[in-house]
Scaffold this motif. Structure first.
Motif, PDB file in Angstrom:
ATOM      1  N   VAL A 134      60.509 -13.952  55.068  1.00 41.57           N
ATOM      2  CA  VAL A 134      59.229 -14.511  54.629  1.00 41.57           C
ATOM      3  C   VAL A 134      59.044 -15.853  55.333  1.00 41.57           C
ATOM      4  CG1 VAL A 134      57.928 -15.342  52.616  1.00 41.57           C
ATOM      5  CG2 VAL A 134      59.456 -13.368  52.384  1.00 41.57           C
ATOM      6  N   PRO A 135      57.844 -16.146  55.904  1.00 39.39           N
ATOM      7  CA  PRO A 135      57.628 -17.449  56.536  1.00 39.39           C
ATOM      8  C   PRO A 135      58.029 -18.586  55.580  1.00 39.39           C
ATOM      9  CG  PRO A 135      55.768 -16.011  56.932  1.00 39.39           C
ATOM     10  CD  PRO A 135      56.645 -15.308  55.934  1.00 39.39           C
ATOM     11  N   ILE A 136      58.658 -19.605  56.121  1.00 43.58           N
ATOM     12  CA  ILE A 136      59.261 -20.661  55.302  1.00 43.58           C
ATOM     13  C   ILE A 136      58.274 -21.281  54.310  1.00 43.58           C
ATOM     14  CG2 ILE A 136      58.943 -22.437  57.075  1.00 43.58           C
ATOM     15  CD1 ILE A 136      61.608 -23.686  56.093  1.00 43.58           C
ATOM     16  N   GLU A 137      57.050 -21.538  54.742  1.00 49.00           N
ATOM     17  CA  GLU A 137      56.093 -22.186  53.834  1.00 49.00           C
ATOM     18  C   GLU A 137      55.688 -21.245  52.696  1.00 49.00           C
ATOM     19  OE1 GLU A 137      53.268 -20.027  56.527  1.00 49.00           O
ATOM     20  OE2 GLU A 137      55.300 -20.814  56.638  1.00 49.00           O
ATOM     21  N   GLU A 138      55.646 -19.952  52.969  1.00 44.22           N
ATOM     22  CA  GLU A 138      55.324 -18.978  51.918  1.00 44.22           C
ATOM     23  C   GLU A 138      56.507 -18.807  50.972  1.00 44.22           C
ATOM     24  OE1 GLU A 138      53.744 -15.323  53.543  1.00 44.22           O
ATOM     25  OE2 GLU A 138      52.464 -16.433  54.937  1.00 44.22           O
ATOM     26  N   TRP A 139      57.730 -18.758  51.522  1.00 40.80           N
ATOM     27  CA  TRP A 139      58.915 -18.624  50.683  1.00 40.80           C
ATOM     28  C   TRP A 139      59.016 -19.813  49.739  1.00 40.80           C
ATOM     29  CZ3 TRP A 139      63.357 -20.728  48.929  1.00 40.80           C
ATOM     30  CH2 TRP A 139      64.305 -19.871  48.392  1.00 40.80           C
ATOM     31  N   LEU A 140      58.850 -21.025  50.291  1.00 43.01           N
ATOM     32  CA  LEU A 140      58.930 -22.230  49.459  1.00 43.01           C
ATOM     33  C   LEU A 140      57.798 -22.253  48.429  1.00 43.01           C
ATOM     34  CD1 LEU A 140      59.914 -24.774  52.241  1.00 43.01           C
ATOM     35  CD2 LEU A 140      61.371 -24.014  50.337  1.00 43.01           C
ATOM     36  N   ASN A 141      56.610 -21.803  48.817  1.00 42.25           N
ATOM     37  CA  ASN A 141      55.479 -21.755  47.885  1.00 42.25           C
ATOM     38  C   ASN A 141      55.791 -20.844  46.693  1.00 42.25           C
ATOM     39  OD1 ASN A 141      52.597 -22.500  47.383  1.00 42.25           O
ATOM     40  ND2 ASN A 141      52.320 -20.290  47.506  1.00 42.25           N
TER      41      ASN A 141
ATOM     42  N   LYS B 128      48.650 -20.226  57.903  1.00 44.34           N
ATOM     43  CA  LYS B 128      47.279 -20.202  57.389  1.00 44.34           C
ATOM     44  C   LYS B 128      46.371 -21.240  58.039  1.00 44.34           C
ATOM     45  CE  LYS B 128      48.119 -18.178  52.882  1.00 44.34           C
ATOM     46  NZ  LYS B 128      48.013 -18.356  51.436  1.00 44.34           N
ATOM     47  N   PHE B 129      46.914 -22.405  58.379  1.00 47.50           N
ATOM     48  CA  PHE B 129      46.095 -23.474  58.947  1.00 47.50           C
ATOM     49  C   PHE B 129      45.964 -23.377  60.469  1.00 47.50           C
ATOM     50  CE2 PHE B 129      50.412 -24.987  59.219  1.00 47.50           C
ATOM     51  CZ  PHE B 129      50.451 -25.563  60.470  1.00 47.50           C
ATOM     52  N   SER B 130      46.688 -22.453  61.091  1.00 46.10           N
ATOM     53  CA  SER B 130      46.765 -22.371  62.548  1.00 46.10           C
ATOM     54  C   SER B 130      45.791 -21.328  63.120  1.00 46.10           C
ATOM     55  CB  SER B 130      48.191 -22.012  62.956  1.00 46.10           C
ATOM     56  OG  SER B 130      48.276 -21.863  64.343  1.00 46.10           O
TER      57      SER B 130
ATOM     58  N   LEU C 105      49.967 -23.887  52.664  1.00 45.34           N
ATOM     59  CA  LEU C 105      48.943 -24.461  53.541  1.00 45.34           C
ATOM     60  C   LEU C 105      49.515 -25.566  54.432  1.00 45.34           C
ATOM     61  CD1 LEU C 105      45.973 -24.708  51.024  1.00 45.34           C
ATOM     62  CD2 LEU C 105      46.447 -22.907  52.700  1.00 45.34           C
ATOM     63  N   ASN C 106      50.821 -25.800  54.324  1.00 44.97           N
ATOM     64  CA  ASN C 106      51.468 -26.869  55.081  1.00 44.97           C
ATOM     65  C   ASN C 106      52.207 -26.313  56.288  1.00 44.97           C
ATOM     66  OD1 ASN C 106      51.070 -29.413  53.378  1.00 44.97           O
ATOM     67  ND2 ASN C 106      51.629 -27.856  51.889  1.00 44.97           N
ATOM     68  N   GLY C 107      52.516 -27.201  57.220  1.00 44.26           N
ATOM     69  CA  GLY C 107      53.146 -26.801  58.470  1.00 44.26           C
ATOM     70  C   GLY C 107      54.612 -27.174  58.545  1.00 44.26           C
TER      71      GLY C 107
END
Length: 154
Positions: free
Chosen positions: A27-34, A13-15, A44-46
């Motif tokens: 699922v992208p790691i940041e979305e899965w963890l979210n 999202k931030f890229s 929103l983190n990298g």
């Protein structure tokens, strides 16, 4: 139960562009963890393996992600603030434990220590939300990640 992990291209999202990324259960790691942890806006983190501005922090993230010996525990920085991309802001940590042919992320928390001491002092979640991966699959995902990352740099 083992989760699946693999590497592929993804635009966070931030890229502004797609790059090498890790996925959990497709699922992208940041979305899965979210979706599985109770921290606001994790998506929103990298990924700490990407774009860390400090070369020493980047090397530390790579060393900590690499599975260690059987029976060991390593504090691994997973996600960092997408605005700062360093270990001085928000850093989501996991305790990575190697148990035979399985790699576990035993617990999650926020690093209280920063810079090259990231994760030395961590405020761990009270609730244990462990996830596990086949060790061979995790190693393969990291190898694929670094291969994709090199292809992006060319």
């Amino acid at each position: 139960m083992h989760h699946r992990i693999h590497a592929a291209y993804h635009q966070a999202k931030f890229s502004r562009s797609r790059c090498a990324w890790l996925f959990i259960d497709d699922v992208p790691i940041e979305e899965w963890l979210n979706n599985h942890l109770e921290y606001p806006d994790l998506d929103l983190n990298g990924l700490s393996l990407m774009w860390l501005l400090d070369e020493e922090e980047d090397a530390l993230a790579q060393r900590r992600f690499a599975p260690a010996e059987d029976g060991t525990s390593t504090p691994v920085p997973l996600l960092v603030c997408g605005d700062d991309m360093d270990f001085d802001c928000f850093v989501l940590m996991t305790e990575q434990v190697i148990d035979g042919e399985t790699l576990h992320w035993r617990r999650f928390g926020l690093s209280v220590s920063s810079g090259l001491e990231v994760g030395i002092t961590t405020r761990w979640d009270a609730e244990n939300r462990s996830i596990s991966f086949p060790l061979a699959e995790f190693r393969e995902a990291l190898e694929d990640f670094y291969r994709l990352m090199k292809a992006c740099e060319k």
